[in-house]
Scaffold this motif. Structure first.
Motif, PDB file in Angstrom:
ATOM      1  N   ASN A  44      41.049  49.034  45.310  1.00  0.00           N
ATOM      2  CA  ASN A  44      41.077  47.562  45.330  1.00  0.00           C
ATOM      3  C   ASN A  44      42.467  47.030  45.033  1.00  0.00           C
ATOM      4  O   ASN A  44      42.929  46.069  45.659  1.00  0.00           O
ATOM      5  N   LEU A  45      43.132  47.668  44.047  1.00  0.00           N
ATOM      6  CA  LEU A  45      44.482  47.223  43.683  1.00  0.00           C
ATOM      7  C   LEU A  45      45.426  47.363  44.881  1.00  0.00           C
ATOM      8  O   LEU A  45      46.230  46.468  45.164  1.00  0.00           O
TER       9      LEU A  45
ATOM     10  N   THR B  36      40.352  49.104  31.181  1.00  0.00           N
ATOM     11  CA  THR B  36      40.930  49.440  32.494  1.00  0.00           C
ATOM     12  C   THR B  36      40.614  48.353  33.516  1.00  0.00           C
ATOM     13  O   THR B  36      41.489  47.890  34.246  1.00  0.00           O
ATOM     14  N   LEU B  37      39.324  47.953  33.553  1.00  0.00           N
ATOM     15  CA  LEU B  37      38.911  46.963  34.549  1.00  0.00           C
ATOM     16  C   LEU B  37      39.593  45.613  34.281  1.00  0.00           C
ATOM     17  O   LEU B  37      40.010  44.916  35.219  1.00  0.00           O
ATOM     18  N   GLY B  38      39.758  45.269  32.990  1.00  0.00           N
ATOM     19  CA  GLY B  38      40.466  44.040  32.638  1.00  0.00           C
ATOM     20  C   GLY B  38      41.932  44.112  33.044  1.00  0.00           C
ATOM     21  O   GLY B  38      42.505  43.119  33.499  1.00  0.00           O
ATOM     22  N   GLY B  39      42.534  45.291  32.872  1.00  0.00           N
ATOM     23  CA  GLY B  39      43.933  45.464  33.283  1.00  0.00           C
ATOM     24  C   GLY B  39      44.099  45.268  34.776  1.00  0.00           C
ATOM     25  O   GLY B  39      45.066  44.633  35.226  1.00  0.00           O
ATOM     26  N   ILE B  40      43.136  45.783  35.550  1.00  0.00           N
ATOM     27  CA  ILE B  40      43.200  45.597  37.006  1.00  0.00           C
ATOM     28  C   ILE B  40      43.084  44.112  37.345  1.00  0.00           C
ATOM     29  O   ILE B  40      43.784  43.599  38.227  1.00  0.00           O
ATOM     30  N   ALA B  41      42.219  43.388  36.599  1.00  0.00           N
ATOM     31  CA  ALA B  41      42.110  41.939  36.821  1.00  0.00           C
ATOM     32  C   ALA B  41      43.460  41.262  36.534  1.00  0.00           C
ATOM     33  O   ALA B  41      43.866  40.341  37.247  1.00  0.00           O
ATOM     34  N   GLY B  42      44.159  41.754  35.495  1.00  0.00           N
ATOM     35  CA  GLY B  42      45.489  41.214  35.197  1.00  0.00           C
ATOM     36  C   GLY B  42      46.461  41.461  36.331  1.00  0.00           C
ATOM     37  O   GLY B  42      47.260  40.583  36.686  1.00  0.00           O
ATOM     38  N   PHE B  43      46.394  42.657  36.933  1.00  0.00           N
ATOM     39  CA  PHE B  43      47.260  42.936  38.100  1.00  0.00           C
ATOM     40  C   PHE B  43      46.950  41.986  39.242  1.00  0.00           C
ATOM     41  O   PHE B  43      47.853  41.536  39.948  1.00  0.00           O
TER      42      PHE B  43
END
Lengths: 101, 170
Positions: A44-45, B36-43
């Motif tokens: 996704n990223l 981890t999932l929160g970090g991806i949301a930050g990205f």
């Protein structure tokens, strides 16, 4: 934008590699599910990063599809783990000999 | 060049990903997975995609992580803390991880991707809605069916025959 596409791709590759490590080493079914989630998130990223740097909205659309399908996958996966736990009283995948009820 | 927020998010994301797999307790592991999932949301926020970031927080942290936490709590106490692992398999896994990192990293570095930067304005979230309804509407309908089918399938799988039989009997 201060970050380049490469920065995001490096994070994505690291997350993918950690996920593959988890899938190949861990025997706990729940931890394997964690690892699969990490791999999906790395994908996704990448989708969103490419959509930002090659300006298009389609990457974000695909990422939204991917998140929704991952939610469905986790729901079914956790239900399978609960059924297997009920049958074998364990979450170690080496103990799961069959899924026949 | 990466800035401080990016570095902090990277350390948080990758560190909690390792913790999710390596920490002894499954409950703390699931909380680390939330990190981890929160970090991806930050990205996603850094990538000027606030809509996807909110979706990530709502779906992943709001529902999937909570679902995983509840499943972990349904498992017997000893199994939450036990860690069964083959030593040789572990070293092979670490080797595989490093090979993947170096291999894909080398391919990406040699592909000329590092020169790509952008000054384009961020995509408006209305365009995403347009994509969904103009180009991908059959996929959207199919996704609705898949989600409904997965919920029904999960309920059918997790149903307890003995409990329903008891209820019928009484």
């Amino acid at each position: 934008m201060t970050n380049t596409l490469l920065d995001f791709m490096i994070v994505s590759i690291a997350l993918l590699a950690i996920g593959i490590y988890g899938v190949s080493v861990k025997r706990n079914a729940i931890r394997m599910l964690f690892a699969i989630e990490m791999i999906v998130n790395a994908a996704n990223l990448n989708l969103v990063a490419f959509a930002r740097f090659l300006p298009s909205s389609h990457g974000q659309t695909f990422a939204l599809f991917s998140i929704a399908i991952a939610a469905a996958e986790v729901g079914v996966g956790l239900a399978l783990i609960i059924v297997a736990y009920r049958m074998y009283k364990n979450v170690d995948i080496a103990e799961f000999r069959s899924l026949k009820g | 060049m990466a800035d401080a927020v990016f570095l902090a998010l990277s350390i948080m994301t990758i560190g909690s990903a390792i913790a999710a797999l390596e920490v002894r307790s499954l409950i703390y592991g699931s909380i680390a997975l939330m990190g981890t999932l929160g970090g991806i949301a930050g990205f996603f926020l850094l990538l000027d995609s606030p809509f996807v970031a909110m979706f990530q927080i709502a779906v992943y942290i709001g529902s999937i992580a909570v679902l995983i936490l509840f499943t972990v709590m349904l498992v017997r106490r000893q199994l939450i803390f036990i860690k069964i692992e083959d030593k040789r398999r572990r070293y092979a896994g670490i080797g595989l991880m490093l090979i993947m990192m170096v291999g894909i990293g080398a391919v990406v570095l040699s592909s000329g991707i590092k020169t790509i930067t952008t000054d384009a304005p961020p995509v408006d979230f209305r365009d995403i809605g347009g994509d969904f309804l103009i180009y991908y509407w059959p996929a959207l309908i199919l996704m609705g069916f898949i989600l409904a089918a997965s919920v029904i399938g999960a309920l059918t799988l997790a149903r307890r025959e003995d409990v329903t039989n008891d209820q019928h009997a009484s």
